[in-house]
Write an enzyme that holds these catalytic residues in place. Sequence first.
Site, short mmCIF file in Angstrom:
data_model
loop_
_atom_site.label_atom_id
_atom_site.label_comp_id
_atom_site.label_asym_id
_atom_site.label_seq_id
_atom_site.Cartn_x
_atom_site.Cartn_y
_atom_site.Cartn_z
N PRO A 10 4.41 18.27 -74.18
CA PRO A 10 5.56 19.04 -73.75
C PRO A 10 5.30 20.54 -73.62
CG PRO A 10 6.22 17.43 -75.37
CD PRO A 10 4.72 17.40 -75.31
N ASN A 11 5.84 21.09 -72.55
CA ASN A 11 5.85 22.52 -72.24
C ASN A 11 4.50 23.08 -71.78
OD1 ASN A 11 8.66 22.91 -72.91
ND2 ASN A 11 8.04 22.67 -75.04
N ARG A 18 4.65 30.67 -69.78
CA ARG A 18 5.44 30.65 -71.01
C ARG A 18 4.71 31.41 -72.11
NH1 ARG A 18 5.51 26.49 -75.30
NH2 ARG A 18 7.36 26.88 -76.53
N TYR A 23 0.10 32.21 -75.61
CA TYR A 23 -0.68 31.14 -74.99
C TYR A 23 -1.62 31.61 -73.89
CZ TYR A 23 2.83 28.45 -77.48
OH TYR A 23 3.63 27.95 -78.46
N ASN A 73 -3.79 18.13 -76.40
CA ASN A 73 -2.93 19.15 -76.97
C ASN A 73 -1.54 18.54 -76.93
OD1 ASN A 73 -1.23 21.26 -77.56
ND2 ASN A 73 -2.44 22.77 -76.45
N ALA A 76 4.45 20.18 -79.31
CA ALA A 76 5.35 19.90 -80.43
C ALA A 76 5.31 18.45 -80.88
CB ALA A 76 6.78 20.29 -80.05
N ASP A 86 0.40 6.36 -83.16
CA ASP A 86 -0.01 4.96 -83.17
C ASP A 86 -0.91 4.62 -81.98
OD1 ASP A 86 1.38 4.54 -85.51
OD2 ASP A 86 3.07 3.52 -84.56
N GLU A 97 -8.14 17.01 -81.17
CA GLU A 97 -6.84 17.65 -81.00
C GLU A 97 -7.07 19.15 -80.86
OE1 GLU A 97 -2.62 18.28 -83.45
OE2 GLU A 97 -4.02 16.73 -84.12
N HIS A 99 -5.20 23.10 -80.06
CA HIS A 99 -4.01 23.95 -79.98
C HIS A 99 -4.48 25.34 -79.60
CE1 HIS A 99 -1.24 20.98 -81.56
NE2 HIS A 99 -2.25 20.60 -82.33
N ARG A 106 1.39 30.95 -87.80
CA ARG A 106 2.73 30.94 -87.21
C ARG A 106 3.74 30.32 -88.18
NH1 ARG A 106 2.52 28.78 -81.27
NH2 ARG A 106 4.56 29.78 -81.29
#
Length: 144
Positions: A10-11, A18, A23, A73, A76, A86, A97, A99, A106
């Site tokens: 998301p996003n 954004r 970012y 990534n 959220a 899962d 993973e 970020h 943060r």
Amino acid sequence: MPTLLLLNGPNLGRLGLRKPEVYGTKTLADVTQEVTVVAAAQGWSVRSLQSNHEGELIDFVEANRDAAALIINPGALMMSGWALRDALEDYPGRWIEVHISNLFGREAFRHTSVIAPLCHGFIAGMGTDAYAVAASVLVGSDHG
């Protein structure tokens, strides 16, 4: 030719627009191109997906179980994506993973990932360079 999956939650479709102070200014297309270059240099192809919907990400993982490796990534969904967790637990390849920001510098609610305990590696706080670093690790000759 082995395949590297690139998933963004998301996003992340608004990357570069954004909160550029957090970012950065690279777009998701820029990041995807950088990962593709890293992968192609080692003879790998890249399949990518960005979605704001957890189920779509899960469907992509399930449909691409033949891919040798994966970068995600989750945005959220790292905090609430139990169904995604899962699906990743069932994925047979290696995965990392990533970020963009330093989550641990943060808000406290960003300090825990429900999927991180399953991944082969975790990168945070390196900006969008995290993606190319993850790709280099996954497609390197020791892992391909």
